[in-house]
Design a protein around this motif. Structure first.
Motif, short mmCIF file in Angstrom:
data_model
loop_
_atom_site.label_atom_id
_atom_site.label_comp_id
_atom_site.label_asym_id
_atom_site.label_seq_id
_atom_site.Cartn_x
_atom_site.Cartn_y
_atom_site.Cartn_z
N VAL A 1 -7.21 -37.23 17.01
CA VAL A 1 -8.13 -37.89 17.93
C VAL A 1 -8.39 -39.29 17.41
O VAL A 1 -8.83 -39.45 16.26
CB VAL A 1 -9.45 -37.10 18.06
N LEU A 2 -8.11 -40.30 18.22
CA LEU A 2 -8.28 -41.69 17.80
C LEU A 2 -9.57 -42.25 18.40
O LEU A 2 -9.71 -42.34 19.62
CB LEU A 2 -7.08 -42.54 18.23
N GLY A 3 -10.49 -42.60 17.54
CA GLY A 3 -11.80 -43.08 17.99
C GLY A 3 -12.85 -42.04 17.67
O GLY A 3 -12.78 -40.92 18.16
N THR B 1 -11.72 -45.97 14.15
CA THR B 1 -11.21 -47.35 14.13
C THR B 1 -11.97 -48.14 13.07
O THR B 1 -12.89 -47.63 12.43
CB THR B 1 -11.40 -48.06 15.48
N TRP B 2 -11.57 -49.42 12.90
CA TRP B 2 -12.24 -50.31 11.96
C TRP B 2 -13.71 -50.50 12.29
O TRP B 2 -14.49 -50.92 11.45
CB TRP B 2 -11.50 -51.65 11.91
N ILE C 1 -19.27 -44.37 10.69
CA ILE C 1 -19.36 -43.04 11.32
C ILE C 1 -18.59 -42.02 10.49
O ILE C 1 -19.08 -40.92 10.21
CB ILE C 1 -18.81 -43.08 12.77
N ILE C 2 -17.38 -42.41 10.06
CA ILE C 2 -16.56 -41.49 9.26
C ILE C 2 -17.28 -41.16 7.94
O ILE C 2 -17.31 -40.00 7.51
CB ILE C 2 -15.16 -42.09 9.01
N ILE D 1 -6.04 -51.70 23.66
CA ILE D 1 -4.78 -52.39 23.34
C ILE D 1 -4.55 -52.46 21.83
O ILE D 1 -3.49 -52.06 21.35
CB ILE D 1 -4.71 -53.78 24.02
N PRO D 2 -5.52 -52.93 21.04
CA PRO D 2 -5.25 -52.98 19.59
C PRO D 2 -4.92 -51.61 18.98
O PRO D 2 -4.03 -51.52 18.14
CB PRO D 2 -6.55 -53.56 18.99
N VAL D 3 -5.61 -50.57 19.42
CA VAL D 3 -5.33 -49.25 18.85
C VAL D 3 -3.95 -48.76 19.30
O VAL D 3 -3.18 -48.21 18.50
CB VAL D 3 -6.44 -48.23 19.23
N PHE D 4 -3.62 -49.01 20.57
CA PHE D 4 -2.31 -48.56 21.05
C PHE D 4 -1.18 -49.30 20.32
O PHE D 4 -0.14 -48.72 20.04
CB PHE D 4 -2.20 -48.76 22.56
N GLU D 5 -1.42 -50.57 20.00
CA GLU D 5 -0.40 -51.34 19.28
C GLU D 5 -0.18 -50.78 17.88
O GLU D 5 0.95 -50.78 17.37
CB GLU D 5 -0.78 -52.83 19.22
#
Lengths: 367, 367
Positions: A17-19, A43-44, A49-50, A97-101
C-alpha cells in the motif's frame, strides 16, 4: 466479526500500500484480515506517520494497525513492492505523479502473472498541458516506459477503487461496501480476494466510470457543503430540501459526464456515485471546505488554511481540472449547470448565496 | 424572495387543500405565493389546528399561515372545494379513504374543465382484501361512482406529488424542488402554475413512478434509521459507510420495483427516489421510528408510542402493505433483499443488528 486467518502460508499473496494517510492505512485492515501479507509504505510526507505507527498508534486513524502489517519509510519503496502482486496507490491526487514515477521503475521486476494496481487516488492529472483521468495518464506513461515490452503482454492490470468508504470507519470495522472498477473480467476475482465480513468488495466492469464518479463526487460534495454554509448562517434549523436538490442534481450531472465519456451510468446510481456522494456530502474535507465558502470565506484562503492544517480539499483541484477535462472531451456547459455554478463560486469567486439561489431559481426551467 | 402577487383578480384560480397537518399547511405557502385563492380544510382530527391557525399560529409549523389563506373546519368541506379547480389531498395514508369518500360527493359539481387532484398522501390502501396504490384505488372508486358519466369525459386529472420537501422547511422558504407526476401531458402546465422562486415544481410524466417512490422511500428511511440506532448504540462517532450502503441499496431496490410496475426509473434516480430518500433518511418520523427499533425497541411498541405522541411513522404501514402489493404484481423476494430484511425486523420482530449484519455480509454476493 471474523478476523481469523485460515489461509496457508504458501498461498499468501503480497500487497503493497503506497501512502500512509487515512485511506492507505485504513485499507490495510481488510487486506490483512483477508489473508494477505501487507506492507504500508509512507511517502516523504508520511515519515512521521510511519514513526508513530511503529511506536504503536496511527496518528490519523487514532488506533494501532494490525500487528502483521509492515510499516516502511519513504526510502524503502523497493522493499515495499518487491514480489507484491497487488499494489494499492493511496496517495492524494497531488502526490500521484511523483509516486507513480518512483513506482514505475520497480514494475520491471516479474511476479507470477501481471501485477494489479488498485488506484484509490481520485482526481485528474496534467501532462503536457492536457488534463487526463488518472488511469489514462498512467496507461500512457506505461506505454512510453515499456515500449520495448513484447506486444500483448500486459505490464499490469488497473483497478479504480471507489464507493462510500470513510477511512476511519473502515479501520473500526463499520460495515462498508467498496466498488472495484476493473478492465478485464478476470480481475474481478482478484478484487474479491479482499472481501471480509465488514469490507464488501463489489467488482464492476469499467475503470473510467468508477474513476469519474470518484473525482466528481468530491466536487459536488463541496456544493453540498456550500449549501450547509449558506443555510446554517441564515437559520438555526434544518435545510434538507435544498441540499437534497443539490445532491440529486450532483448525481444526475455525474451521470451526464459518465455517459458522455462512454461509461456505464449504473455505477453513478450505485455505490460509485450515489453511495459515495452520500458519505462525502455528509462529512469530510470537501464538505468542510464548501461549508467555509458558503459561510462567506474566500475560496483560495479557505483552501490554504485547511491545507496548512493538513486537510487537503481534493475537490478544489478536481473542479478546476474537471471543467477543463469536460471541455476537452467536447462536453457542453449547459449540460452541467451545477458544476459550472460551483466553478463560478469556487474558482471565479462569485458570491455563493447568489449563485446557489440563481441555480435553484433556474432549476427545472427547461419546460 | 418574491412574494408579491401580480395576477389579476379575474385570473385567480381556487385551490383547496385537504388536511391541515404538516404538509397540507406547508403547501399553502407556495400556492398562495403563486397567485391562487387557497382554502385549507382540516379533517375531524385537525379541528384544534384550525382553531390555532385562526388564532394566529399553525401549531405544527410554528408560524402563521399567509394572511389570504382561508382555514376551514371539518364540517366545511363543501365550502372548501366549491369552485376549486385544484384539490390537494394531504392527509395521512390512514385518512385517505374516509376523506376521499367525503370528497367524491363534491366532485359532481362542474368547474371550468376537469378538476385536478394533487395527491400528497403516500402509501397503499386496501380494497376488498386487495392492496393497491392510492391512485389505482381512487381511479377504481371514481369509475364506480361516476359510471353513468358520458364516456371520454374525465372526472378529474390525477397528479402524484413527491420529491424532497420537508414541510417545515417549505413553510420557511428554504428552496425546495417538488416532483409532480402527471398522466396527461397537458397537466404539466397546470403543475407549473404553482412555481415560486423557492418552490421548484418539476413535472414528470408518470403518476405511478412518483407514487411508488413516495411510498417506498418511507420504508427505506426506516432502514437508515435502524442503521443509526444500531451504530449509535455501539459507537460515539460516525458510521456513514454503513448507511450509505443502505441508502444506495434502497434507491436501487426502488428502481427494481418501479421497473417491475412498468414505470420510469429516471424518477427513482432523480427527485422522487434519490432526492426524497435523502431528506427522509436524515430526519423525520420514519427515520426516528427506525432508530428506536435499531436501538432495541420492540417495533409495535415503538410505533404506538410515537403515534400517541402525534408522530405517525407511515413507513410501517407502507412496508406491511408494500410487501403484499409487491407479491400481488408478481415480484420476487430475492429481488429486494433489503426490503425483506426490513420486513423481518419491523413486521416479524427479528433482531435488527443480526438482520442488518446478515444483509451486509451477503451484500454483492451474487458474484
Amino acid at each position: 466479526m471474523n478476523k481469523k486467518r485460515t489461509i496457508k502460508i504458501g498461498d499468501i499473496k503480497k500487497a503493497a500500500v503506497l501512502g500512509a494517510g487515512y485511506m492507505g492505512s485504513a485499507v490495510t485492515f481488510p487486506l490483512y484480515d483477508s489473508g494477505h501479507e501487507v506492507r504500508l509504505w509512507g511517502t516523504w510526507l508520511d515519515d512521521d506517520i510511519i514513526d508513530a505507527v511503529k511506536a504503536g498508534i496511527h496518528p490519523k486513524l487514532g488506533r494501532p494497525l494490525r500487528d502483521g502489517v509492515t510499516p516502511l519509510h519513504s526510502d524503502r519503496l523497493k522493499e515495499a513492492v518487491s514480489g507484491a502482486q497487488y499494489i494499492f496507490i493511496a496517495v492524494s491526487s497531488e502526490g500521484f505523479i511523483p509516486v507513480f514515477e518512483l513506482l514505475i521503475e520497480h514494475l520491471f521486476e516479474r511476479v507470477d502473472g501481471p501485477r494489479t494496481v488498485f488506484c484509490l487516488t481520485k482526481g485528474f492529472v496534467e501532462m503536457k498541458g492536457r488534463v487526463m483521468r488518472t488511469s489514462e495518464w498512467a496507461k500512457k506513461r506505461l506505454e512510453e516506459r515499456f515500449a520495448d515490452r513484447p506486444v500483448g503482454e500486459p505490464v499490469l492490470d488497473w483497478v479504480s477503487v471507489g464507493g462510500p468508504v470513510k477511512a476511519v470507519e473502515l479501520s473500526r470495522g463499520i460495515p462498508s461496501a467498496s466498488l472495484y472498477g476493473v478492465e478485464r473480467e478476470a480481475v474481478m476475482d482478484t478484487a474479491l480476494r479482499f472481501r471480509t465480513p465488514y469490507y464488501r468488495v463489489v467488482p464492476f466492469q469499467g475503470v473510467e466510470s468508477v474513476e469519474i464518479c470518484a473525482a466528481f463526487k468530491n466536487v459536488y460534495a463541496m456544493g453540498i457543503g456550500i449549501c450547509d454554509g449558506i443555510f446554517k448562517k441564515r437559520r438555526e434549523d434544518e435545510y434538507h430540501n435544498a441540499s437534497a436538490l443539490l445532491f440529486t442534481q450532483g448525481i444526475n450531472e455525474i451521470s451526464v459526464i459518465v455517459r458522455k465519456a462512454g461509461g456505464d451510468t449504473s455505477c453513478v446510481f450505485g455505490l460509485g456515485g450515489t453511495g459515495d456522494l452520500y458519505v462525502t456530502g455528509r462529512s469530510g474535507r470537501n464538505r468542510e471546505f464548501g461549508e467555509l465558502v458558503g459561510a462567506g470565506g474566500e475560496p483560495g484562503e479557505c483552501f490554504v488554511r485547511m491545507l496548512r492544517a493538513g486537510r487537503l480539499a481534493e475537490g478544489y483541484d478536481a473542479l478546476e481540472k474537471g471543467v477543463l477535462w469536460w471541455q476537452s472531451i467536447g462536453g457542453e456547459k449547459a449540460a452541467l449547470p451545477l458544476l459550472y455554478t460551483l466553478h463560478e463560486v469556487i474558482i471565479l469567486g462569485k458570491n455563493p448565496q447568489e449563485a446557489i439561489y440563481s441555480f435553484m431559481e433556474e432549476y427545472g426551467e427547461t419546460r
